[in-house]
Design a protein around this motif. Sequence first.
Motif, PDB file in Angstrom:
ATOM      1  N   ARG A 341       0.857  -1.189   0.000  1.00 60.01           N
ATOM      2  CA  ARG A 341       0.000   0.000   0.000  1.00 60.01           C
ATOM      3  C   ARG A 341       0.893   1.240   0.000  1.00 60.01           C
ATOM      4  O   ARG A 341       1.933   1.273   0.645  1.00 60.01           O
ATOM      5  N   LEU A 342       0.439   2.275  -0.727  1.00 57.45           N
ATOM      6  CA  LEU A 342       1.222   3.523  -0.792  1.00 57.45           C
ATOM      7  C   LEU A 342       1.494   4.073   0.594  1.00 57.45           C
ATOM      8  O   LEU A 342       2.586   4.553   0.891  1.00 57.45           O
ATOM      9  N   GLU A 343       0.484   3.982   1.448  1.00 59.06           N
ATOM     10  CA  GLU A 343       0.627   4.546   2.789  1.00 59.06           C
ATOM     11  C   GLU A 343       1.734   3.846   3.583  1.00 59.06           C
ATOM     12  O   GLU A 343       2.461   4.478   4.345  1.00 59.06           O
ATOM     13  N   GLU A 344       1.858   2.543   3.382  1.00 56.81           N
ATOM     14  CA  GLU A 344       2.890   1.802   4.122  1.00 56.81           C
ATOM     15  C   GLU A 344       4.279   2.234   3.664  1.00 56.81           C
ATOM     16  O   GLU A 344       5.209   2.347   4.453  1.00 56.81           O
ATOM     17  N   ILE A 345       4.421   2.454   2.373  1.00 54.11           N
ATOM     18  CA  ILE A 345       5.712   2.888   1.824  1.00 54.11           C
ATOM     19  C   ILE A 345       6.052   4.274   2.363  1.00 54.11           C
ATOM     20  O   ILE A 345       7.163   4.531   2.824  1.00 54.11           O
ATOM     21  N   LYS A 346       5.055   5.138   2.344  1.00 49.48           N
ATOM     22  CA  LYS A 346       5.232   6.505   2.856  1.00 49.48           C
ATOM     23  C   LYS A 346       5.625   6.451   4.337  1.00 49.48           C
ATOM     24  O   LYS A 346       6.594   7.079   4.767  1.00 49.48           O
ATOM     25  N   HIS A 347       4.877   5.664   5.101  1.00 56.55           N
ATOM     26  CA  HIS A 347       5.159   5.576   6.535  1.00 56.55           C
ATOM     27  C   HIS A 347       6.555   5.020   6.799  1.00 56.55           C
ATOM     28  O   HIS A 347       7.269   5.506   7.671  1.00 56.55           O
ATOM     29  N   ALA A 348       6.925   4.008   6.051  1.00 56.64           N
ATOM     30  CA  ALA A 348       8.242   3.399   6.244  1.00 56.64           C
ATOM     31  C   ALA A 348       9.330   4.443   6.014  1.00 56.64           C
ATOM     32  O   ALA A 348      10.286   4.560   6.787  1.00 56.64           O
TER      33      ALA A 348
END
Lengths: 482, 272
Positions: A341-348
């Motif tokens: 998910r885009l959000e997971e990449i961003k958060h990471a």
Amino acid sequence: MKEDRNTPWREALRQSMKPKERVAIERVKMNELDGEYRSHNSEEVNQGLTKEQALVEAKRCLDCADPTCVTGCPVNINIPGFVKNIERGEFLEAAKVLKETSALPAVCGRVCPQEKQCESQCIHLKMGKQPVAIGYLERFAADYERESGQISLPAMAAKNGRKVGVVGSGPSGLSFAGEMAKMGYDVTVFEALHEIGGVLKYGIPEFRLPNQIVDVEINNLGKMGVKFVKDCIIGKTITVDDLKAEGFEGLFVASGAGLPNFMNIKGENLIGVMSSNEYLTRVNLMHAASDDFDTPIVKGQNVAVIGGGNTAMDSVRTARRLGAQRAMIVYRRSEEEMPARLEEIKHAKEEGVEFMTLHNPIEYIGDDKGHVVAMTLQKMQLGEPDASGRCRPVPIEGAVETIPVDQVIVSVGVSPNPLVPRSIEGLNVSKKGTIEVDTETMQSSIPAIFAGGDIVRGGATVILAMGDGRRAAAAMDKFLKK
Amino acid sequence: MNKIVEKEYFSANVVKLVIEAPLIAKARRAGHFVIVRVGENGERMPLTIAASDIEKGTITLVVQKMGVSSTKLCDLNVGDYITDVVGPLGKATHIEKFGTVVCAGGGVGVAPLLPIVEALKKAGNRVITVLAARTKDLVILEKQIAEFSDEVIVMTDDGSYGKKGLVTNGVEEIINREQVDLCVTIGPAIMMKFVALLTKKYNIPTVASLNTIMVDGTGMCGACRITVDGQTKFVCVDGPEFDAHKVNFDEMLMRLGAYRDEENAAKEKFKN
């Protein structure tokens, strides 16, 4: 859904604001904890929307006559229905609409890849605008209901006294159990582990999906009369024939995709190299990072996570939280192709995770005691698209580098767990080991056995697994009433 | 929750526990194991089943105090409950009439060997069992093993009981004496490695039952992986028994030490 849209309050709500005004509103930003702060604890990253934020965001939805977002949802949730209830301030009503279709909206609001599903079909995108934050709103409604202490139990049909069993207590099994209980069946869920919840407990970390949220859902099922049996492996502890003899008339197998894949490269069995399933199970299910628990874990300082999916992101972010100085994602394609998910990449990234894209491990190197100390990476470039439509990664000849690591977490997918399918004679299983079913009814080659989730799909999402549970419940009900 | 109904000390550090587990007692076959967890904060620990009683609904485990978790289990008493017992897991031992079978057990490995000896005998094999231990006090289950063996040879490192020597000395003695069709070995990894090396020399098919680190025990995590004939296998679902001649025991020995530092630290903490 159409009828719903024509109710007077919906019409009035649509008239209350011009589409132009609705489109002009900026998409809400999720409230989240600071990246540096959160990378040292397990607090939930996303803090949810406030009432005010949700009320504004809901206004952005145009309540389309032909809501394409619904077709983007694998279980066709009545999206405008719940969003418009939020807009008029009827949050509990919104939660009810969600629950007509989804057994676990608080979970899906957190873990669904909305940007590839509902939100990818939002009309706003066609106008060059950001889609309505459907996922955030779903979570808001579900959280509001839970925190209000007024969780509605669905309308229950009279008990029919007929026993059905469920193998596995992950999203698919739970959703099936809920549906069958609603229809009056006597449902028992059998779980191999010592905790109910499957991947929601052992896999998805606390900072993304707090256990307490899953437990509320499980308790609700308990209130609906669903029974849970832990430490029980169907096919091992009790056979399917035993269940039949005990009066079970139908069985839903949702035992998940238990078997982690490895890459079969040199040094992969060194100490410190492990599957993401092992790493996450130790931390999430066994609480290995806490001193009060007996299960050990090594807290790596230089951690490489191999893969680009959600599980890889969960692992690498967990490694940061356990104190890794350097936590890297090693992925053989580019960021564009990452399945996470885009959000997971961003958060990471916000949490200090390094992304080594277009790199592929070819060997792990150990010290004299067998502990991994380095990995050799092959640099890649993108070639022609392959069968999946994604660009095929091609090695760049001679471009190889070695990087020090003391922990490697392999997160390159899972295969179906053979334990249950192997134990049921006459069950048709594919070459890959998935259970073969009629994709409409989820019925297997044995009429009284239905199956869904990753044991059928081989590795999919929570929402698809839940959808399977729903469909299987409807079909099994029909089958048993014949 | 499973109640302990009987407890017996085989030696200061080796305990026999009989546990209420009616479903497992009924389902288990020789070679199967269970995963046990002691306390809500406990770890999941694999233990091979030594015996079961279908009528009483019990299974028997033999546990050696090694680290924190096995010590916690050994410290439980009759009437206490074990938090979780799940199984039977793994593939059952392949039993048929092979002819003459040598069963070589070392230390607590003799406990899981017992049901295999019994099953082999009942299948019509000539069964010769070699029991090995460091010293006399650590020889366990000799009487029960003898009941299903045509002959029992006891080996002790210090010669305090039986013959002085290693398990391999006992096995070789039999091989030199008569035709052996199969060897089954259960014990410490290092012992099984040397039994395998010996029988390979004589071309005797050999099966080893492996006890590796596990978490879930159902194929989910891969902590138990080993290399057999160059291929990675999961002990929990592909085993626990493998062709001993093809197992990479050196790698297995190495992997058993994966958490040695953490285990020692935990042991120190537990003592204090």
